[in-house]
Design a protein around this motif. Structure first.
Motif, short mmCIF file in Angstrom:
data_model
loop_
_atom_site.label_atom_id
_atom_site.label_comp_id
_atom_site.label_asym_id
_atom_site.label_seq_id
_atom_site.Cartn_x
_atom_site.Cartn_y
_atom_site.Cartn_z
N PRO A 14 -15.77 -9.56 1.15
CA PRO A 14 -15.76 -10.96 1.69
C PRO A 14 -14.80 -12.08 0.05
O PRO A 14 -16.04 -11.78 -0.71
N VAL A 15 -14.87 -12.79 0.63
CA VAL A 15 -14.11 -13.75 -0.73
C VAL A 15 -15.85 -14.80 -1.22
O VAL A 15 -16.39 -14.36 -2.10
N SER A 16 -16.48 -14.59 -0.57
CA SER A 16 -18.05 -14.99 -0.94
C SER A 16 -18.74 -14.33 -1.50
O SER A 16 -19.18 -15.16 -2.47
N HIS A 17 -18.85 -13.07 -1.72
CA HIS A 17 -19.02 -12.30 -2.23
C HIS A 17 -18.16 -12.45 -3.72
O HIS A 17 -19.05 -12.14 -4.58
N LEU A 18 -16.99 -12.07 -3.96
CA LEU A 18 -16.79 -12.06 -5.12
C LEU A 18 -16.76 -12.68 -5.69
O LEU A 18 -17.11 -13.24 -6.81
N MET A 22 -18.26 -13.47 -9.55
CA MET A 22 -17.81 -14.12 -10.26
C MET A 22 -18.36 -15.17 -11.01
O MET A 22 -18.96 -15.09 -12.66
N LEU A 23 -19.61 -15.76 -10.71
CA LEU A 23 -20.32 -17.01 -11.14
C LEU A 23 -21.21 -16.45 -11.86
O LEU A 23 -21.77 -16.54 -12.91
N LYS A 24 -22.39 -15.13 -11.00
CA LYS A 24 -22.96 -14.59 -11.88
C LYS A 24 -22.64 -14.10 -13.18
O LYS A 24 -23.87 -14.13 -14.06
N GLU A 25 -21.61 -13.01 -13.14
CA GLU A 25 -21.82 -12.32 -14.52
C GLU A 25 -19.79 -12.65 -15.31
O GLU A 25 -19.80 -12.43 -16.53
N LEU A 30 -11.48 -12.15 -12.35
CA LEU A 30 -11.91 -12.17 -10.77
C LEU A 30 -11.25 -14.20 -10.68
O LEU A 30 -10.60 -14.30 -9.75
N ALA A 31 -12.13 -14.69 -11.50
CA ALA A 31 -11.97 -16.18 -11.46
C ALA A 31 -10.39 -16.33 -10.84
O ALA A 31 -9.66 -16.97 -10.65
N GLU A 32 -9.67 -15.65 -12.27
CA GLU A 32 -7.92 -16.06 -12.17
C GLU A 32 -7.35 -15.60 -10.98
O GLU A 32 -6.39 -15.71 -9.85
N MET A 106 -23.98 -21.88 -4.87
CA MET A 106 -25.41 -21.81 -5.28
C MET A 106 -26.08 -20.58 -5.54
O MET A 106 -26.79 -20.34 -6.75
N GLU A 107 -25.56 -19.98 -4.52
CA GLU A 107 -26.51 -19.06 -5.01
C GLU A 107 -25.91 -17.91 -5.81
O GLU A 107 -26.45 -17.31 -5.86
N GLY A 108 -24.67 -17.85 -5.91
CA GLY A 108 -23.80 -17.43 -7.26
C GLY A 108 -24.25 -17.73 -8.79
O GLY A 108 -24.00 -16.72 -9.64
#
Length: 193
Positions: A14-18, A22-25, A30-32, A106-108
């Protein structure tokens, strides 16, 4: 054709996991790619040239004014991007109080001294804030940044966005962390002047 047999299939998470990954790492590729998908979902062409417009359009429903910013890519790596710390802080404030799908952002955000791109940060004198800061790092030639939220020593929740620009090196990372620790120590006293 209907007569063919499926040999294999792959489904995206799911996009939410991506977004969290992306934010954590701090995954710029992936951002692009996510930025290009935003472009397509808004009816634009999904090209690199459309990403800036797509990102600004996607923020409008949340009441986040985009005046004075210029986005050339979704990864943040382009030297043509122009964005202020105030805009970033306003965006993070909106995300942190949101009950919409923005809340998942926020979780990311990496946690200081715990995970993601902050797992080895906030050490030495700055270790006092380990586990209390959720923030996104930024690093391109001439700019280092750190923006996010923190739970201050007095228990208050605060938003911050600090940028170091000009002739900066990786030494600026420590200075940014020290500024965040100053906010952590001051807490609500920041508004008591």
């Amino acid at each position: 054709p209907d007569t063919t047999e499926e040999l294999a299939s792959v489904s995206s998470p799911p996009v939410s996991h991506l977004v969290r990954y992306m934010l954590k790492e701090s995954d710029n590729t992936l951002a692009e790619m996510l930025g290009r998908h935003i472009s397509l979902s808004l009816g634009l062409d999904g090209s690199g040239d459309s990403v800036g417009e797509a990102l600004i359009l996607s923020l409008a429903p949340y009441g986040i004014p985009a005046a004075g910013i210029a986005l050339d890519d979704a990864s943040g790596l382009s030297g043509a991007n122009r964005i202020s710390p105030l805009f970033v802080a306003s965006l993070i404030a909106e995300v942190s109080r949101s009950s919409t799908e923005l809340a998942g952002v926020m979780e990311g955000l990496p946690i200081s001294g715990v995970d993601g791109s902050l797992d080895d940060r906030f050490t030495g004198d700055n270790a006092i804030a380990q586990g209390s800061v959720r923030a996104k790092t930024g690093s391109i030639q001439g700019v280092r940044s750190l923006a996010g939220t923190l739970t201050a020593a007095d228990g208050g929740d605060l938003v911050f966005a600090f940028f170091a620009s000009g002739e900066v090196s990786d030494d600026a990372r420590g200075a940014l962390e020290t500024a965040v620790v100053g906010v952590y120590r001051c807490g609500a006293n920041l508004a008591d002047f």
